[in-house]
Design a protein around this motif. Structure first.
Motif, PDB file in Angstrom:
ATOM      1  N   ARG A  60       0.741  -1.138   0.078  1.00  0.00           N
ATOM      2  CA  ARG A  60      -0.080   0.019  -0.024  1.00  0.00           C
ATOM      3  C   ARG A  60       0.808   1.289  -0.087  1.00  0.00           C
ATOM      4  N   ILE A  61       0.617   2.107  -0.809  1.00  0.00           N
ATOM      5  CA  ILE A  61       1.415   3.444  -0.921  1.00  0.00           C
ATOM      6  C   ILE A  61       0.481   4.676  -1.063  1.00  0.00           C
ATOM      7  N   LEU A  62       0.924   5.497  -0.246  1.00  0.00           N
ATOM      8  CA  LEU A  62       0.352   6.833  -0.580  1.00  0.00           C
ATOM      9  C   LEU A  62       1.426   7.849  -1.039  1.00  0.00           C
ATOM     10  N   LEU A  63       1.024   8.372  -2.083  1.00  0.00           N
ATOM     11  CA  LEU A  63       1.826   9.173  -2.769  1.00  0.00           C
ATOM     12  C   LEU A  63       1.585  10.864  -3.152  1.00  0.00           C
ATOM     13  N   LYS A  64       2.406  11.471  -2.750  1.00  0.00           N
ATOM     14  CA  LYS A  64       1.794  13.051  -2.834  1.00  0.00           C
ATOM     15  C   LYS A  64       3.080  13.509  -3.759  1.00  0.00           C
ATOM     16  N   ALA A  65       2.428  13.994  -4.875  1.00  0.00           N
ATOM     17  CA  ALA A  65       3.486  14.501  -5.978  1.00  0.00           C
ATOM     18  C   ALA A  65       2.790  15.807  -6.582  1.00  0.00           C
ATOM     19  N   PRO A  66       3.389  16.760  -6.520  1.00  0.00           N
ATOM     20  CA  PRO A  66       2.500  18.203  -7.106  1.00  0.00           C
ATOM     21  C   PRO A  66       2.590  18.000  -8.598  1.00  0.00           C
ATOM     22  N   THR A  67       1.712  18.966  -9.023  1.00  0.00           N
ATOM     23  CA  THR A  67       1.387  19.452 -10.437  1.00  0.00           C
ATOM     24  C   THR A  67       2.806  19.514 -11.172  1.00  0.00           C
ATOM     25  N   GLY A  68       2.787  18.743 -12.262  1.00  0.00           N
ATOM     26  CA  GLY A  68       4.102  18.836 -13.070  1.00  0.00           C
ATOM     27  C   GLY A  68       5.032  17.948 -12.824  1.00  0.00           C
ATOM     28  N   SER A  69       4.659  16.801 -11.774  1.00  0.00           N
ATOM     29  CA  SER A  69       5.870  15.946 -11.437  1.00  0.00           C
ATOM     30  C   SER A  69       5.663  14.572 -12.517  1.00  0.00           C
ATOM     31  N   GLY A  70       4.542  14.424 -13.062  1.00  0.00           N
ATOM     32  CA  GLY A  70       4.624  13.270 -14.014  1.00  0.00           C
ATOM     33  C   GLY A  70       4.054  11.919 -13.261  1.00  0.00           C
ATOM     34  N   LYS A  71       3.180  12.303 -12.314  1.00  0.00           N
ATOM     35  CA  LYS A  71       2.720  10.947 -11.474  1.00  0.00           C
ATOM     36  C   LYS A  71       1.804  10.151 -12.197  1.00  0.00           C
ATOM     37  N   SER A  72       0.893  10.771 -13.211  1.00  0.00           N
ATOM     38  CA  SER A  72      -0.178  10.358 -13.701  1.00  0.00           C
ATOM     39  C   SER A  72       0.304   9.612 -14.987  1.00  0.00           C
ATOM     40  N   THR A  73       1.399   9.995 -15.546  1.00  0.00           N
ATOM     41  CA  THR A  73       1.702   9.140 -16.699  1.00  0.00           C
ATOM     42  C   THR A  73       3.117   8.622 -16.465  1.00  0.00           C
ATOM     43  N   GLY A  74       3.890   8.722 -15.106  1.00  0.00           N
ATOM     44  CA  GLY A  74       4.965   7.940 -15.077  1.00  0.00           C
ATOM     45  C   GLY A  74       4.818   6.864 -14.101  1.00  0.00           C
ATOM     46  N   ILE A  75       4.073   6.958 -12.842  1.00  0.00           N
ATOM     47  CA  ILE A  75       3.972   5.831 -12.161  1.00  0.00           C
ATOM     48  C   ILE A  75       3.331   4.562 -12.718  1.00  0.00           C
ATOM     49  N   PRO A  76       1.993   4.466 -13.455  1.00  0.00           N
ATOM     50  CA  PRO A  76       1.715   3.217 -14.203  1.00  0.00           C
ATOM     51  C   PRO A  76       2.640   2.506 -14.954  1.00  0.00           C
ATOM     52  N   PRO A  77       3.554   3.168 -15.937  1.00  0.00           N
ATOM     53  CA  PRO A  77       4.556   2.478 -16.766  1.00  0.00           C
ATOM     54  C   PRO A  77       5.635   2.136 -15.681  1.00  0.00           C
ATOM     55  N   MET A  78       5.972   2.711 -14.709  1.00  0.00           N
ATOM     56  CA  MET A  78       7.103   2.244 -13.806  1.00  0.00           C
ATOM     57  C   MET A  78       6.388   0.775 -13.136  1.00  0.00           C
ATOM     58  N   MET A  79       5.281   0.620 -12.792  1.00  0.00           N
ATOM     59  CA  MET A  79       4.696  -0.584 -12.114  1.00  0.00           C
ATOM     60  C   MET A  79       4.821  -1.729 -13.306  1.00  0.00           C
ATOM     61  N   ASP A  80       4.533  -1.206 -14.579  1.00  0.00           N
ATOM     62  CA  ASP A  80       4.612  -2.397 -15.643  1.00  0.00           C
ATOM     63  C   ASP A  80       6.014  -2.704 -15.777  1.00  0.00           C
ATOM     64  N   ASP A  81       6.888  -1.873 -15.764  1.00  0.00           N
ATOM     65  CA  ASP A  81       8.355  -2.251 -16.004  1.00  0.00           C
ATOM     66  C   ASP A  81       8.642  -2.881 -14.818  1.00  0.00           C
TER      67      ASP A  81
END
Length: 462
Positions: free
Chosen positions: A25-46
Motif C-alpha cells: 500500500r503506497i500513499l504518494l503525494k506528488a505536485p503538479t508537473g511531477s509526471g505521476k499520472s503518466t510515470g507511475i503506471p509504466p513504472m509499475m509495468d516495468d
C-alpha cells in the motif's frame, strides 16, 4: 520509464522498493508537473506487475482517463487499446493484451459489482484522489477490504497533488508506505481582478457577467507578448459558450484560436483543444482541465473562481448541479497550470479578501450528494448495514437512513437491508435508484424504451 526526465523518476527506487513484499500500500503525494499520472503506471509495468494482471489507473474524469491513456501509449510507442488502453462510460479501448488501463472511478465501482474479486487485476492506482468522489471513496474502501481478504496479492496506490495526508494515512493502516515526490513548477504571478460594477446606461449599476469579466482579463493578458496560450476556467457549458461567442472575432485577440473544453465534447473536439497547434490559443474550460491534464503552451490562466458541483436537491428528490465557489486547493491547482513550462501568470477574478475566506479543500462528495445509489451498491457487495462500511469520512447517519428508506420503498432491499431481485436488476443501470427502478418497471410493463427516454431527460436536467 527509463530515459525520461520526469521529476517522478527521482523516487523510482523508493517506489519500486515499496511495491515489493506482501500486500503493498503506497500513499504518494506528488505536485503538479511531477509526471505521476503518466510515470507511475509504466513504472509499475516495468517492474512486472502488468504481466501478472491489469494495472488499473482510476481517474475522476472521463476526459482525463482517455487523454492520459492516449499520451502514455504514445510515450511507450504502442497502439492505443493494446498494451495501454482506457475504459469510460460508453467507450472501451482495452484488449486481452492490455497491461495498463485508465478507467473512471464509476467504471471501477461497476467492476467491483460485476467482478467482486477483481480477477485479472494486479494493481489499482487511485489518481487525483483529492477530488474525493463518492465512487472513488467506495472503491478504495472495497479494494482495501479485498487486499486484506481474498486478494493479498493486490497492490494499492493512492496519489494526488494536493492531499491532506494524515487522515488518509491512518485510514490505509500501519502497513501503508508514504512517499513524496518533487514537482516541476515555475513561478506564477497571481493578479487579483475582482468584478467592478458597471452601468447599464439607464442609471442602474450591476456587476458584470462572468463572461464579460473574463473577456476583459483576456484582453489585458494578450497585451503581454509572452502570455503564451491562455487557459480560462468557467463553471459550466453555458458560460463557456457565452464566452466563446463574446471572444470570437475580437480584433485585439491577434488571430488566436478559441477552443471550448468540457467533458461532453467529442474526443476529436477535445483533442483539438489540448494539442498544441501552429497558432496561439484561448482554451475556455470547465474544471476538467484543473488536474491530470497538461496542456502544452499554457502560460496564462484566468480563473473565474466558480464551479458547478453535484449536490442533493430536496425539491427534486435527487442530485443536481449547484454553482459554488472553488476552494483554495482548487485555486492553487488552476494557477499551477500556468507554470508548467515557464514562468506564468494567473488572473483571479475575485479579491484577496475573498481568497482568504475560501475553504481550504472542497468537501468530500459523500457529504453533498444523495447516498441511495451508494447504499444500493454496498448492498450488492454484501454490506447490508452501510454504517458498517469502511468509510474514509463517515456520512451523517440520518442521510444513510434516508437512503435505506428510499431503497426499501422502491423494493430494492428487504426489511433486513438485503438486496432483492428488483434491487439486483436496478444495479445493472448506471442511474440513480429512482430512475433505475423506472427502467425496471418499464421492462416489466413492456415500455422500457419510452421510460428510458424519460429517465434520460430527467438526468439531463442537471
Amino acid at each position: 520509464m527509463p530515459g525520461t526526465s520526469l521529476p517522478i523518476e527521482e523516487i523510482r527506487g523508493e517506489f519500486l522498493k515499496a511495491l515489493k513484499g506482501a500486500s503493498p500500500r503506497i500513499l504518494l503525494k506528488a505536485p503538479t508537473g511531477s509526471g505521476k499520472s503518466t510515470g507511475i503506471p509504466p513504472m509499475m509495468d516495468d517492474a512486472g506487475l502488468g504481466g501478472n494482471g491489469l494495472i488499473v489507473v482510476v481517474q475522476p474524469r472521463r476526459m482525463a482517463a482517455r487523454l492520459l491513456a492516449r499520451h502514455v501509449a504514445r510515450l511507450r510507442g504502442v497502439e492505443l487499446g493494446r498494451e495501454v488502453g482506457y475504459m469510460v462510460r460508453f467507450e472501451r479501448h482495452i484488449s486481452s493484451r492490455t497491461r495498463i488501463a485508465y478507467v473512471t472511478d464509476g467504471v471501477l465501482e461497476r467492476w467491483l459489482t460485476d467482478r467482486p474479486g477483481l480477477e485479472g487485476v494486479s494493481a489499482v492506482v487511485f489518481d487525483e484522489f483529492h477530488e474525493r468522489s463518492l465512487s472513488g471513496d467506495l472503491s478504495l474502501g472495497r479494494v482495501l477490504d479485498l487486499q486484506e481478504g481474498p486478494r493479498p496479492d493486490l497492490a494499492v496506490v493512492v496519489m494526488s497533488a494536493t492531499l491532506e495526508m494524515s487522515g488518509l494515512r491512518e485510514y490505509m493502516g500501519e502497513s501503508c508506505r508514504e512517499l513524496e515526490a518533487c514537482g516541476r513548477q515555475y513561478p506564477v504571478e497571481i493578479t487579483y481582478r475582482p468584478a467592478r460594477p458597471v452601468s447599464d446606461g439607464r442609471g442602474r449599476v450591476a456587476p458584470p457577467s462572468v463572461w464579460d469579466q473574463a473577456a476583459e482579463a483576456v484582453r489585458e493578458a494578450v497585451k503581454d507578448a509572452a502570455c503564451g496560450d491562455i487557459l480560462l476556467f468557467m463553471p459550466g457549458v453555458y458560460e463557456i459558450r457565452r464566452t466563446v461567442e463574446l471572444l470570437e472575432g475580437k480584433p485585439w485577440l491577434g488571430g488566436r484560436d478559441i477552443f471550448p473544453l468540457y467533458g461532453a465534447l467529442s474526443p476529436e473536439q477535445q483533442n483539438r483543444a489540448v494539442e498544441k497547434g501552429g497558432r496561439p490559443r484561448v482554451i475556455v474550460s470547465t474544471n476538467v482541465a484543473e488536474t491530470s491534464l497538461t496542456i502544452e503552451g499554457v502560460r496564462t490562466v484566468i480563473d473565474t473562481g466558480w464551479v458547478r458541483q453535484s449536490g442533493w436537491d430536496p425539491y427534486r428528490g435527487m442530485d443536481t448541479l449547484h454553482l459554488v465557489r472553488i476552494s483554495k486547493a482548487s485555486a492553487a491547482q488552476r494557477a499551477g497550470r500556468a507554470g508548467r513550462v515557464a514562468e506564468g501568470r494567473c488572473f483571479r477574478l475575485w479579491s484577496e479578501a475573498e481568497q482568504a475566506k475560501k475553504a481550504e479543500f472542497d468537501p468530500p462528495e459523500c457529504f453533498r450528494v444523495d447516498l441511495s445509489g451508494a447504499v444500493l451498491n454496498l448492498c450488492s457487495w454484501g454490506v447490508a448495514d452501510p454504517e458498517e462500511f469502511r468509510w474514509l469520512d463517515r456520512p451523517d447517519p440520518l442521510v444513510l437512513q434516508r437512503a435505506r428508506h428510499l431503497l426499501a420503498s422502491l423494493g430494492a432491499v428487504d426489511g433486513e437491508g438485503r438486496l432483492t431481485e428488483t434491487g439486483r436488476r436496478m444495479t445493472a443501470f448506471p442511474l440513480p435508484p429512482r430512475l433505475g427502478r423506472l427502467i425496471v418497471a418499464g421492462q416489466d410493463e413492456r415500455c422500457a424504451v419510452e421510460l428510458a427516454a424519460i429517465a434520460a431527460l430527467m438526468q439531463g436536467e442537471g
